[in-house]
Design a protein around this motif. Structure first.
Motif, mmCIF file in Angstrom:
data_model
loop_
_atom_site.group_PDB
_atom_site.id
_atom_site.type_symbol
_atom_site.label_atom_id
_atom_site.label_comp_id
_atom_site.label_asym_id
_atom_site.label_seq_id
_atom_site.Cartn_x
_atom_site.Cartn_y
_atom_site.Cartn_z
ATOM 1 N N ARG A 2 4.142 -31.750 38.598
ATOM 2 C CA ARG A 2 4.550 -33.012 37.960
ATOM 3 C C ARG A 2 5.367 -32.611 36.939
ATOM 4 N N ASP A 3 6.818 -32.976 37.002
ATOM 5 C CA ASP A 3 7.569 -32.653 35.917
ATOM 6 C C ASP A 3 8.216 -33.890 35.491
ATOM 7 N N SER A 4 8.970 -34.224 34.393
ATOM 8 C CA SER A 4 9.407 -35.453 33.859
ATOM 9 C C SER A 4 10.936 -35.614 34.753
ATOM 10 N N GLU A 5 11.546 -34.762 35.209
ATOM 11 C CA GLU A 5 12.706 -34.608 36.088
ATOM 12 C C GLU A 5 12.308 -34.552 37.277
ATOM 13 N N PRO A 6 12.896 -35.688 38.042
ATOM 14 C CA PRO A 6 13.022 -35.382 39.728
ATOM 15 C C PRO A 6 13.768 -34.411 40.168
ATOM 16 N N VAL A 7 13.137 -33.596 41.173
ATOM 17 C CA VAL A 7 13.909 -32.526 41.932
ATOM 18 C C VAL A 7 14.200 -32.904 43.163
ATOM 19 N N THR A 8 15.654 -32.683 43.639
ATOM 20 C CA THR A 8 16.104 -32.835 44.911
ATOM 21 C C THR A 8 15.221 -31.903 46.006
#
Length: 84
Positions: A2-8
């Motif tokens: 889980r990161d704060s930035e979405p990953v494509t």
């Protein structure tokens, strides 16, 4: 993860899936294609019917449906996987 930035996400096409399964099993692509296409068809039918999928090692997938407001349907699949 889980990161704060979405990953494509990378896209796995059917052709690549067939190649990966053939490499993992050592079976020829012609045999793999029949089995993988039948498996994908059955999964599609199960998802369309709203069934929960319990398919280790893939995981457990819950299905929910909603109206998209234009007469179409949105099917949301939540996949829970065990961490290795």
């Amino acid at each position: 993860h889980r990161d704060s930035e979405p990953v494509t996400a990378k896209v796995l096409q059917k052709r690549e899936l067939l190649s990966l399964v053939a490499r993992r099993t050592g079976l020829p692509n012609t045999e793999i294609k029949t089995v993988v296409e039948a498996t994908l068809a059955e999964l599609g039918d199960a998802i369309g019917a709203g069934m929960t999928l319990a398919l280790p090692p893939l995981g457990r997938a819950r299905i929910s449906r909603s109206d998209d407001g234009t007469g179409g349907e949105v099917i949301t699949l939540r996949l829970r996987r065990r961490l290795s």
